[in-house]
Design an enzyme around this catalytic site. Sequence first.
Site, mmCIF file in Angstrom:
data_model
loop_
_atom_site.group_PDB
_atom_site.id
_atom_site.type_symbol
_atom_site.label_atom_id
_atom_site.label_comp_id
_atom_site.label_asym_id
_atom_site.label_seq_id
_atom_site.Cartn_x
_atom_site.Cartn_y
_atom_site.Cartn_z
ATOM 1 N N LYS A 45 0.826 -1.210 0.000
ATOM 2 C CA LYS A 45 0.000 0.000 0.000
ATOM 3 C C LYS A 45 0.857 1.255 0.000
ATOM 4 O O LYS A 45 0.645 2.185 -0.795
ATOM 5 C CB LYS A 45 -0.922 -0.020 1.218
ATOM 6 C CG LYS A 45 -1.959 1.098 1.227
ATOM 7 C CD LYS A 45 -2.937 0.940 2.382
ATOM 8 C CE LYS A 45 -3.785 -0.285 2.205
ATOM 9 N NZ LYS A 45 -4.806 -0.443 3.265
ATOM 10 N N ARG A 116 -3.687 2.880 8.480
ATOM 11 C CA ARG A 116 -3.981 1.588 7.848
ATOM 12 C C ARG A 116 -2.721 0.726 7.800
ATOM 13 O O ARG A 116 -1.603 1.228 7.824
ATOM 14 C CB ARG A 116 -4.491 1.785 6.420
ATOM 15 C CG ARG A 116 -5.813 2.549 6.294
ATOM 16 C CD ARG A 116 -6.241 2.597 4.837
ATOM 17 N NE ARG A 116 -7.527 3.235 4.655
ATOM 18 C CZ ARG A 116 -7.712 4.515 4.361
ATOM 19 N NH1 ARG A 116 -6.656 5.317 4.241
ATOM 20 N NH2 ARG A 116 -8.916 5.010 4.194
ATOM 21 N N GLY A 125 -8.549 -7.072 4.653
ATOM 22 C CA GLY A 125 -9.416 -7.266 5.803
ATOM 23 C C GLY A 125 -8.796 -8.015 6.967
ATOM 24 O O GLY A 125 -9.436 -8.195 8.001
ATOM 25 N N MET A 127 -5.962 -7.219 8.732
ATOM 26 C CA MET A 127 -5.372 -6.382 9.780
ATOM 27 C C MET A 127 -6.251 -5.160 10.024
ATOM 28 O O MET A 127 -7.258 -4.960 9.367
ATOM 29 C CB MET A 127 -3.942 -6.005 9.394
ATOM 30 C CG MET A 127 -2.997 -7.191 9.470
ATOM 31 S SD MET A 127 -1.321 -6.789 8.997
ATOM 32 C CE MET A 127 -1.480 -6.561 7.233
ATOM 33 N N ARG A 368 -3.777 -1.392 -5.858
ATOM 34 C CA ARG A 368 -3.013 -2.630 -5.756
ATOM 35 C C ARG A 368 -3.439 -3.526 -6.902
ATOM 36 O O ARG A 368 -4.528 -3.348 -7.454
ATOM 37 C CB ARG A 368 -3.246 -3.330 -4.414
ATOM 38 C CG ARG A 368 -4.694 -3.691 -4.151
ATOM 39 C CD ARG A 368 -4.906 -4.147 -2.724
ATOM 40 N NE ARG A 368 -6.329 -4.368 -2.439
ATOM 41 C CZ ARG A 368 -6.833 -4.510 -1.216
ATOM 42 N NH1 ARG A 368 -6.045 -4.444 -0.169
ATOM 43 N NH2 ARG A 368 -8.117 -4.716 -1.041
ATOM 44 N N HIS A 486 -16.296 -7.878 2.052
ATOM 45 C CA HIS A 486 -15.280 -8.804 2.537
ATOM 46 C C HIS A 486 -15.477 -10.196 1.946
ATOM 47 O O HIS A 486 -14.536 -10.843 1.490
ATOM 48 C CB HIS A 486 -15.325 -8.856 4.070
ATOM 49 C CG HIS A 486 -14.403 -9.878 4.662
ATOM 50 N ND1 HIS A 486 -14.812 -11.156 4.973
ATOM 51 C CD2 HIS A 486 -13.085 -9.823 4.969
ATOM 52 C CE1 HIS A 486 -13.789 -11.831 5.455
ATOM 53 N NE2 HIS A 486 -12.732 -11.047 5.473
ATOM 54 N N SER A 810 13.115 -41.810 -10.355
ATOM 55 C CA SER A 810 11.866 -41.065 -10.166
ATOM 56 C C SER A 810 11.669 -40.906 -8.665
ATOM 57 O O SER A 810 11.650 -41.900 -7.935
ATOM 58 C CB SER A 810 10.684 -41.819 -10.776
ATOM 59 O OG SER A 810 9.487 -41.089 -10.562
ATOM 60 N N CYS A 877 7.346 -38.413 -9.168
ATOM 61 C CA CYS A 877 6.016 -38.972 -9.419
ATOM 62 C C CYS A 877 5.107 -38.914 -8.193
ATOM 63 O O CYS A 877 3.978 -39.387 -8.232
ATOM 64 C CB CYS A 877 6.115 -40.408 -9.927
ATOM 65 S SG CYS A 877 6.902 -41.538 -8.767
ATOM 66 N N TYR A 897 11.361 -34.077 -15.763
ATOM 67 C CA TYR A 897 9.901 -33.963 -15.765
ATOM 68 C C TYR A 897 9.351 -34.058 -14.353
ATOM 69 O O TYR A 897 10.030 -34.504 -13.421
ATOM 70 C CB TYR A 897 9.270 -35.065 -16.631
ATOM 71 C CG TYR A 897 9.446 -36.459 -16.077
ATOM 72 C CD1 TYR A 897 8.555 -36.986 -15.137
ATOM 73 C CD2 TYR A 897 10.512 -37.267 -16.491
ATOM 74 C CE1 TYR A 897 8.725 -38.265 -14.622
ATOM 75 C CE2 TYR A 897 10.688 -38.540 -15.982
ATOM 76 C CZ TYR A 897 9.792 -39.037 -15.047
ATOM 77 O OH TYR A 897 9.959 -40.292 -14.516
#
Length: 943
Positions: A45, A116, A125, A127, A368, A486, A810, A877, A897
Amino acid sequence: MATRKKTAKNAAKKAASKKAPKYVYTWGAGKADGHGKMKELLGGKGANLAEMTLIGLPVPSGFTITTEVCTYYYDHKRTYPKVLRSQMEAGVANMEKIMGYKFGDAEGFPLLLAVRSGARDSMPGMMDTVLNLGLNDATVESLAKATDNERFAWDCYRRFIQMYGDVVLGVQKTPDEDHEPFEHVIESYKAKTYGEDIVDSELTAEDNKALVAAFKKLVLDRTGQGFPDCPWEQLEGAAGAVFSSWMNDRAIVYRRKYGIPAAWGTAVNVQAMVFGNTGSNSGSGVAFTRNPANGENELYGEFLVNAQGEDVVAGVRTPDAVAGMAEALPKAFKDLMKVRKILEKHFKDVQDVEFTIQDGKLYMLQTRNGKRTAAAALKFAADMVKEKLIDWQTAVLRNPADQLDQLLAPVFDVAEVKKATIIAKGLPAGPGAASGKIYLNADRAEAAANKGEKVLLVRVETSPEDLRGMIAAEGILTARGGVSSHAALVARQMGKVCVCGASGVDVDYENKTVKAGGQVFKEGDFLSIDGTAGTVYGGALATEPSEIITGLIHGKKASQKTEKYQNFVQLMEWCAAATKMGVRTNADTPEQVKNAVAFGAEGIGLTRTEHMFFEGDRIDAMRQMILAENEIDRKKALKKLLPHQRKDFFGIFKALDGKPATIRLLDPPLHEFLPHTKEQQMDLARTIGVKVETIMQRVHDLHEFNPMLGHRGCRLAISYPEIAEMQAQAIFEAAAQCVKKGIPVEPEVMVPLVGYARELELQVNIIHRVAEEVMAAKDVKFKYLVGTMIEVPRGAVTADEIAEHAQFFSFGTNDLTQTALGVSRDDMGSFLNSYTENDIYPKNPFASLDTTGVGQLMEIAVEKGRSVRNGIKLGICGEHGGDPDSVTFCHKLGLNYVSCSPYRVPVARLAAAQAAINDGSAPKAARKAKKKSTRKATKKAKK
């Protein structure tokens, strides 16, 4: 001499002040100490307020207390650095100079402040906030006189005492209270004075004066102390409350869910108040530069005339759509539309803004990057590439990988919806379909979900205290609040189905009932909500696959023509262009393989052969093999299983059409295949002609105190080599069958649970021998690999020895996590919450890789394996292969992978692409290919 001493003293003071750390960064009048890239220090902020100031937007002056102070605050028993007060005083003086008002002025227009929070990552919401700070019995009179608006001044004072009393002084509801204490005072006053619940903006100056007195009495009664009059005492108290709220329960729960480190801390932003509650030419609102629910390019949000910002987001009043500002406040709306364009052009992303109009003038209080649903993120990214706001790599990064599966979530079945009756309508705040048992309390909702129930959280409006219940719920329904409330904001971020402001829903907390459409529903009854349409239905509705599933897997042309489908395909093309690491699937049937390939899987990373033994009457042959008392009888039983296994493998190879298939030999302990109740054992005895006593004795003999560490994996095949022989024969005969039919095939045989090189060597000898026998018998040739799963710590630390016999590794990270941590994933539920709440486990280690522990074992295995066999193929995997953070770690390790369940393949592909883009390793050739594929896709879409 005295003058010289004084000068030296002043110089020393200046030198000392120069050395003091800078804890306060100011902004205002087009100048700012900070900028938008200083989020670590100023929080999101504060950094963006500085940035908006620098690009010339109308931002009220203020200053940011850095996140370093938050760290200091907790490291020093909730005290502040000594120099902070003087730096704050300088910050207030700067505001006074720019705004033309004095803080605490009882003679003229007093400077009032908004205090704030401002975490590095947005935590909406979670804090605390305090507005209208600086008012007392004297300054409220001077504010009334300066504005010639007594009602406005006392409205601000009433709001301030309520907010400060709650946030700073701790006047909150007790466990036996249903209402917030301040709200209870207001409701009682309205009922007594007016006989009805009028809107707060209709309260007169005298009403607000009476409420101020009642609020002060409430503070005194609850805290034993009077309300503080000194503005500086108020400011220090508010700053401390914001820092303290960094460690409140809801902030901790939120950080845990989104992986935000507690060490980051929050900044505190102190800003000059501008007032949306001065009359009909003023107002406050929240807006997104594009629709965060569906991605449409439209200003989306809400506003209220004659209101402060908290009125809009708290959900207590249902606001008007922001488009209504064009008529109610035309000049301010025109200015807001200009700001919208400037913000998107500058930040190159969709912005979530808060604004206030004071007497017709627009002020920007925050911007934001907007939280968005997966559907909106997809459309934002695709549209912004077309608009040349961003490039395709940025578009890939803009789609959160952990939200992508929202796009694949089911929707309500069309036929079911046609038959169902809509019992209420609200605002569509979180797309998708959800059915569940209704609960009106967050704690009860969480408890029910923990028992395995599908839950809908139903509230009049939600607050940050409801966070645990919101996380647990399938969907959220509120009777009040708008698309910026909210509930809507948090639901969008979590990907929850949400309907807000359903005025036809009457929530009765006392009787635990919900009335809607002339029906009464009790807690535990089913409701269904459509967060795309904003509709509510009684009972549970059936669902059907999303359009992406129907387009990709079922090939339905209608789905393939939709914009969402085309954007998804385009995103996957971009991922293919960027990705360095492949994505395979964990699949045990041809159907699963086909689904995964449709999602872009490059092969199979894990086929669990034991799953095949449970189908039809195969289990009887398997049990016969287990109950056999000698090798001859075991081979007879295995001979019955051979054709079944061969058929299964042929079906999988055919579905893969030449893509590699890693097939794991039998892994679980044998007792898992035997019946454990007496009735089941008697049935088996009759079926296979064995005495029930024999079965009971065998079950007893095979029982293991800890099967995770018992007679399983390669240990079974060493004890009973004929099992490995049969499975290898089935694999290779299926491969030979494919070769004869002209189907390309690439089998990879994987030996599980190897911890010693000799274990693997014995299995490899059997597999190679069987392969040669099959190729000779069938007169065919095919290529194949033999490798192992690295899933016990010894296997990882002796990987160089094991690699002498393995052509691939793997990582079976499920078992590797169990054996490394000494924790069973089936039993950890009893202590997982305690471990995460005490920051022992940052995340569930079976959901996201423990990179500092288990990850180090993987790193050792990679390094040692490659030191012996340079071209060794490396993959993962375990189900971690579908977790974005784990995929990023695997990319850093340089694995070939990752493999995951079919429906997680797109998530893994996106995460792998993002990892490659972020570290600059996306192949250059792929980038060129990407441009070509984008042009093709664009032409196709136009046609």
